[in-house]
Structures are given as C-alpha cells and as structure tokens.
Scaffold this motif. Structure first.
Motif, PDB file in Angstrom:
ATOM      1  N   LEU A  42       0.850  -1.197   0.000  1.00 29.03           N
ATOM      2  CA  LEU A  42       0.000   0.000   0.000  1.00 29.03           C
ATOM      3  C   LEU A  42       0.881   1.241   0.000  1.00 29.03           C
ATOM      4  CD1 LEU A  42      -2.627  -1.084   2.698  1.00 29.03           C
ATOM      5  CD2 LEU A  42      -2.921  -1.074   0.214  1.00 29.03           C
ATOM      6  N   PRO A  43       0.371   2.358  -0.579  1.00 26.27           N
ATOM      7  CA  PRO A  43       1.194   3.569  -0.617  1.00 26.27           C
ATOM      8  C   PRO A  43       1.482   4.106   0.785  1.00 26.27           C
ATOM      9  CG  PRO A  43      -1.043   4.004  -1.432  1.00 26.27           C
ATOM     10  CD  PRO A  43      -0.926   2.524  -1.237  1.00 26.27           C
ATOM     11  N   GLY A  44       2.719   4.476   1.024  1.00 25.53           N
ATOM     12  CA  GLY A  44       3.098   5.095   2.296  1.00 25.53           C
ATOM     13  C   GLY A  44       3.273   4.119   3.443  1.00 25.53           C
ATOM     14  N   ILE A  45       3.180   2.814   3.189  1.00 26.84           N
ATOM     15  CA  ILE A  45       3.322   1.818   4.256  1.00 26.84           C
ATOM     16  C   ILE A  45       4.651   1.084   4.084  1.00 26.84           C
ATOM     17  CG2 ILE A  45       2.317  -0.232   5.361  1.00 26.84           C
ATOM     18  CD1 ILE A  45       0.371   2.001   5.552  1.00 26.84           C
ATOM     19  N   GLY A  46       5.527   1.239   5.064  1.00 22.50           N
ATOM     20  CA  GLY A  46       6.802   0.532   5.030  1.00 22.50           C
ATOM     21  C   GLY A  46       6.659  -0.841   5.682  1.00 22.50           C
ATOM     22  N   ARG A  47       7.720  -1.592   5.664  1.00 20.37           N
ATOM     23  CA  ARG A  47       7.706  -2.964   6.187  1.00 20.37           C
ATOM     24  C   ARG A  47       7.304  -3.025   7.672  1.00 20.37           C
ATOM     25  NH1 ARG A  47       7.894  -8.527   4.917  1.00 20.37           N
ATOM     26  NH2 ARG A  47       8.401  -9.475   6.920  1.00 20.37           N
ATOM     27  N   ARG A  48       7.865  -2.114   8.479  1.00 23.77           N
ATOM     28  CA  ARG A  48       7.551  -2.124   9.923  1.00 23.77           C
ATOM     29  C   ARG A  48       6.076  -1.847  10.179  1.00 23.77           C
ATOM     30  NH1 ARG A  48      11.453  -0.947  14.062  1.00 23.77           N
ATOM     31  NH2 ARG A  48      13.504  -1.472  13.272  1.00 23.77           N
ATOM     32  N   THR A  49       5.548  -0.833   9.494  1.00 22.58           N
ATOM     33  CA  THR A  49       4.124  -0.508   9.659  1.00 22.58           C
ATOM     34  C   THR A  49       3.275  -1.672   9.179  1.00 22.58           C
ATOM     35  OG1 THR A  49       4.680   1.780   9.265  1.00 22.58           O
ATOM     36  CG2 THR A  49       2.362   1.234   9.153  1.00 22.58           C
ATOM     37  N   ALA A  50       3.684  -2.313   8.075  1.00 23.84           N
ATOM     38  CA  ALA A  50       2.932  -3.456   7.535  1.00 23.84           C
ATOM     39  C   ALA A  50       2.883  -4.577   8.571  1.00 23.84           C
ATOM     40  CB  ALA A  50       3.577  -3.937   6.235  1.00 23.84           C
ATOM     41  N   GLU A  51       3.999  -4.801   9.247  1.00 28.04           N
ATOM     42  CA  GLU A  51       4.030  -5.838  10.295  1.00 28.04           C
ATOM     43  C   GLU A  51       3.094  -5.466  11.438  1.00 28.04           C
ATOM     44  OE1 GLU A  51       8.279  -8.198  10.217  1.00 28.04           O
ATOM     45  OE2 GLU A  51       8.167  -6.333  11.348  1.00 28.04           O
ATOM     46  N   ARG A  52       3.139  -4.169  11.816  1.00 27.17           N
ATOM     47  CA  ARG A  52       2.283  -3.717  12.916  1.00 27.17           C
ATOM     48  C   ARG A  52       0.808  -3.911  12.574  1.00 27.17           C
ATOM     49  NH1 ARG A  52       4.680   1.232  14.000  1.00 27.17           N
ATOM     50  NH2 ARG A  52       2.930   2.384  13.161  1.00 27.17           N
ATOM     51  N   LEU A  53       0.442  -3.557  11.334  1.00 23.81           N
ATOM     52  CA  LEU A  53      -0.952  -3.708  10.902  1.00 23.81           C
ATOM     53  C   LEU A  53      -1.359  -5.180  10.872  1.00 23.81           C
ATOM     54  CD1 LEU A  53      -1.031  -1.074   8.007  1.00 23.81           C
ATOM     55  CD2 LEU A  53      -2.217  -0.914  10.199  1.00 23.81           C
ATOM     56  N   ALA A  54      -0.457  -6.024  10.381  1.00 23.03           N
ATOM     57  CA  ALA A  54      -0.764  -7.454  10.306  1.00 23.03           C
ATOM     58  C   ALA A  54      -0.995  -8.019  11.710  1.00 23.03           C
ATOM     59  CB  ALA A  54       0.350  -8.200   9.589  1.00 23.03           C
ATOM     60  N   PHE A  55      -0.155  -7.606  12.657  1.00 24.95           N
ATOM     61  CA  PHE A  55      -0.328  -8.106  14.027  1.00 24.95           C
ATOM     62  C   PHE A  55      -1.585  -7.538  14.675  1.00 24.95           C
ATOM     63  CE2 PHE A  55       3.862  -9.766  13.452  1.00 24.95           C
ATOM     64  CZ  PHE A  55       3.745 -10.979  14.099  1.00 24.95           C
ATOM     65  N   HIS A  56      -1.949  -6.331  14.271  1.00 28.02           N
ATOM     66  CA  HIS A  56      -3.200  -5.757  14.770  1.00 28.02           C
ATOM     67  C   HIS A  56      -4.381  -6.614  14.293  1.00 28.02           C
ATOM     68  CE1 HIS A  56      -6.176  -2.796  15.912  1.00 28.02           C
ATOM     69  NE2 HIS A  56      -6.721  -2.965  14.718  1.00 28.02           N
ATOM     70  N   VAL A  57      -4.342  -7.004  13.007  1.00 31.92           N
ATOM     71  CA  VAL A  57      -5.421  -7.844  12.462  1.00 31.92           C
ATOM     72  C   VAL A  57      -5.454  -9.196  13.178  1.00 31.92           C
ATOM     73  CG1 VAL A  57      -6.225  -9.073  10.391  1.00 31.92           C
ATOM     74  CG2 VAL A  57      -5.439  -6.705  10.201  1.00 31.92           C
ATOM     75  N   LEU A  58      -4.273  -9.746  13.460  1.00 36.19           N
ATOM     76  CA  LEU A  58      -4.212 -11.038  14.164  1.00 36.19           C
ATOM     77  C   LEU A  58      -4.833 -10.955  15.555  1.00 36.19           C
ATOM     78  CD1 LEU A  58      -0.658 -12.453  13.354  1.00 36.19           C
ATOM     79  CD2 LEU A  58      -2.855 -13.590  12.977  1.00 36.19           C
ATOM     80  N   LYS A  59      -4.588  -9.839  16.227  1.00 33.80           N
ATOM     81  CA  LYS A  59      -5.055  -9.659  17.605  1.00 33.80           C
ATOM     82  C   LYS A  59      -6.544  -9.343  17.681  1.00 33.80           C
ATOM     83  CE  LYS A  59      -2.730  -6.387  19.256  1.00 33.80           C
ATOM     84  NZ  LYS A  59      -1.712  -5.421  19.581  1.00 33.80           N
ATOM     85  N   THR A  60      -7.018  -8.642  16.668  1.00 30.49           N
ATOM     86  CA  THR A  60      -8.372  -8.107  16.709  1.00 30.49           C
ATOM     87  C   THR A  60      -9.402  -9.239  16.654  1.00 30.49           C
ATOM     88  OG1 THR A  60      -9.511  -6.166  15.866  1.00 30.49           O
ATOM     89  CG2 THR A  60      -8.945  -7.785  14.258  1.00 30.49           C
ATOM     90  N   ASP A  61     -10.632  -8.992  17.155  1.00 30.38           N
ATOM     91  CA  ASP A  61     -11.594 -10.092  17.165  1.00 30.38           C
ATOM     92  C   ASP A  61     -12.063 -10.406  15.745  1.00 30.38           C
ATOM     93  OD1 ASP A  61     -14.381  -8.830  16.693  1.00 30.38           O
ATOM     94  OD2 ASP A  61     -13.450  -7.564  18.225  1.00 30.38           O
ATOM     95  N   GLU A  62     -12.566 -11.608  15.590  1.00 24.35           N
ATOM     96  CA  GLU A  62     -12.847 -12.121  14.251  1.00 24.35           C
ATOM     97  C   GLU A  62     -13.865 -11.270  13.486  1.00 24.35           C
ATOM     98  OE1 GLU A  62     -13.403 -16.306  14.049  1.00 24.35           O
ATOM     99  OE2 GLU A  62     -14.100 -16.230  11.976  1.00 24.35           O
ATOM    100  N   ALA A  63     -14.925 -10.839  14.186  1.00 26.44           N
ATOM    101  CA  ALA A  63     -15.978 -10.071  13.514  1.00 26.44           C
ATOM    102  C   ALA A  63     -15.395  -8.805  12.887  1.00 26.44           C
ATOM    103  CB  ALA A  63     -17.066  -9.715  14.510  1.00 26.44           C
ATOM    104  N   ARG A  64     -14.513  -8.154  13.632  1.00 31.79           N
ATOM    105  CA  ARG A  64     -13.944  -6.911  13.162  1.00 31.79           C
ATOM    106  C   ARG A  64     -13.015  -7.147  11.957  1.00 31.79           C
ATOM    107  NH1 ARG A  64     -13.593  -1.915  16.576  1.00 31.79           N
ATOM    108  NH2 ARG A  64     -13.504  -0.492  14.804  1.00 31.79           N
ATOM    109  N   ALA A  65     -12.185  -8.167  12.076  1.00 34.10           N
ATOM    110  CA  ALA A  65     -11.251  -8.475  10.988  1.00 34.10           C
ATOM    111  C   ALA A  65     -12.018  -8.870   9.727  1.00 34.10           C
ATOM    112  CB  ALA A  65     -10.304  -9.592  11.412  1.00 34.10           C
ATOM    113  N   MET A  66     -13.085  -9.652   9.889  1.00 35.78           N
ATOM    114  CA  MET A  66     -13.863 -10.048   8.721  1.00 35.78           C
ATOM    115  C   MET A  66     -14.596  -8.844   8.131  1.00 35.78           C
ATOM    116  SD  MET A  66     -12.816 -12.975   8.459  1.00 35.78           S
ATOM    117  CE  MET A  66     -13.692 -13.690   7.076  1.00 35.78           C
ATOM    118  N   GLY A  67     -14.959  -7.887   8.993  1.00 31.06           N
ATOM    119  CA  GLY A  67     -15.589  -6.647   8.518  1.00 31.06           C
ATOM    120  C   GLY A  67     -14.653  -5.901   7.581  1.00 31.06           C
ATOM    121  N   LEU A  68     -13.367  -5.875   7.933  1.00 29.53           N
ATOM    122  CA  LEU A  68     -12.363  -5.224   7.085  1.00 29.53           C
ATOM    123  C   LEU A  68     -12.263  -5.951   5.744  1.00 29.53           C
ATOM    124  CD1 LEU A  68      -9.933  -3.280   6.607  1.00 29.53           C
ATOM    125  CD2 LEU A  68      -8.493  -4.972   7.761  1.00 29.53           C
ATOM    126  N   ALA A  69     -12.196  -7.279   5.809  1.00 25.16           N
ATOM    127  CA  ALA A  69     -12.089  -8.072   4.584  1.00 25.16           C
ATOM    128  C   ALA A  69     -13.309  -7.828   3.683  1.00 25.16           C
ATOM    129  CB  ALA A  69     -11.968  -9.558   4.920  1.00 25.16           C
TER     130      ALA A  69
END
Ligand SMILES: [Zn+2]
Length: 224
Positions: free
Chosen positions: A35-62
């Motif tokens: 994604l524009p403006g997203i570096g590797r570290r931020t991408a990792e942080r976002l991915a871990f946020h999705v992993l931590k977040t509850d399923e309903a919320r993550a599926m809402g994003l998808a």
C-alpha cells in the motif's frame, strides 16, 4: 543468483534470522507493505493488529475491501465513484445540469462537494495531461467530456451544457491540462470559467480548506 550465493551475500548466517512467520501472516504483511506510504515495519504492525483483533472486526475489514472492489464503479457520465451506472450527483434532478465542473480525481469532487457551494454536475478526468509520461487526452476522460458537450443526450437529463468550470489543481500539469481544455472548448458554444485563484500554486484541491474552496467556486473567473 543461486540460493547459496544469496545466503552468502546477505550475511550468511540464516540461523540469526529467527523463525519465519506462517505463510498467511507473511502474505498479509506483503499486502499491507504494497500500500502507498506503508513501510515494512508498519505493515508488520498492521498485520499483528489484524491477528489480535476479534474475528468479527477483521472479517468486517475483509468484507469492506471486497465490497469496494465488487460494487463500486465509475459513473457512466462523470466518472465519479458510484454504486450504479449513474452516481448520486448525476441522478439528482435538483442539480443544475447545465454546469459542469472539471476535476482531476474523485477526491477533488468530494472536497468541492463538502463546501456545499456548488449545485452543478462534475466531470472527473481521472488524471491530468502529462506528455512526458505518455498521458494524452485519450488516456483521460476528455473524449467522453467532448461527447457530453457535443450532444445533450450524453449529459444527465438530456440537458445541454452551457458552462464548463475548470477545477484542476494549480500545479504545472494541472495548469497545462486547463490550458489544453480552454483551447479545446474555445470553438464550442459554451462559457468556460475557472476556479478563482485563492489556491496557492502547487497545492492540491483535496487538501484545501472549505472556505478557500467555497471562495474559489463563487469567485470563478471567465477565460477569454
Ligand atoms: Zn456522475
């Protein structure tokens, strides 16, 4: 390069890198990092946020991502973002269909709409002329604009256009595009105006504040 050479040239000791992420996590990180403006570290942080977040919320994003890709398209007349053939603005019979404001991107249209000062229609060019990058009139929606101007049937409501307002960004390429359009429209029986020059040179409409944009619309100037 072979795997062995690659290992050597990147320092050799693979053991130091630690365990790899599961493939699904790696994929998610790679998608975020693209994604524009997203570096590797931020991408990792976002991915871990999705992993931590509850399923309903993550599926809402998808589902939100899926919905914009399957249900959002460009309006057949003005190229604004739309969920049908015609966007809300083109469908709205209370809008002044004799006036068309030309912008570069849907984001500019949104910024101008937020002023509440404009009641006409739009035409989104989907970019600006950039001869060095091989972007000519045909790469933009300029042919469709000319069709709208030539035949009232191509404009919403079958109403003939009497005024075109040039609302391009005050950048080098935006100015070049405005100049091209002014020249192209000169021979047609349509009034051509442009947004007032309250916007600083080199700025972007999408970031301008509402008051400046409102003044730019109401104080628009004729182009002779
Ligand atoms: Zn539209």
């Amino acid at each position: 390069m072979t795997a062995a050479r690659r290992a050597t040239s990147s320092g050799g000791d693979l053991a130091k890198r630690g365990p790899a992420y599961p493939k699904a996590v790696d994929n998610l990180i790679a998608e975020f990092a693209a994604l524009p403006g997203i570096g590797r570290r931020t991408a990792e942080r976002l991915a871990f946020h999705v992993l931590k977040t509850d399923e309903a919320r993550a599926m809402g994003l998808a589902r939100a991502i899926e919905a914009v890709k399957t249900s959002v398209r460009h309006c057949d007349r003005c190229w604004n973002l739309s969920d049908g053939h015609l966007c809300d603005i083109c469908r709205d019979e209370r809008r002044d269909r004799t006036t068309v404001l030309i912008v570069e991107q849907p984001k500019d249209l949104i910024a101008l709409e937020q002023t509440g000062m404009y009641r006409g229609l739009y035409h989104v060019l989907m970019g600006r002329l950039s001869p060095l990058d091989g972007i000519g009139p045909e790469e933009l929606t300029i042919p469709a604009l000319i069709t709208r101007l030539t035949g009232a049937a191509s404009n919403p409501g079958g109403v003939a256009i009497s005024e075109v307002i040039l609302g391009l960004n005050p950048t080098l390429e935006g100015d070049g595009t405005a100049l091209y359009l002014a020249e192209e429209l000169k021979s047609r029986s349509v009034k051509v105006t442009r947004l007032a020059r309250g916007l600083p040179s080199g700025s972007q409409l999408e970031y301008a504040n509402k008051a400046v944009l409102a003044d730019a619309i109401t104080g628009r100037q004729n182009i002779d």
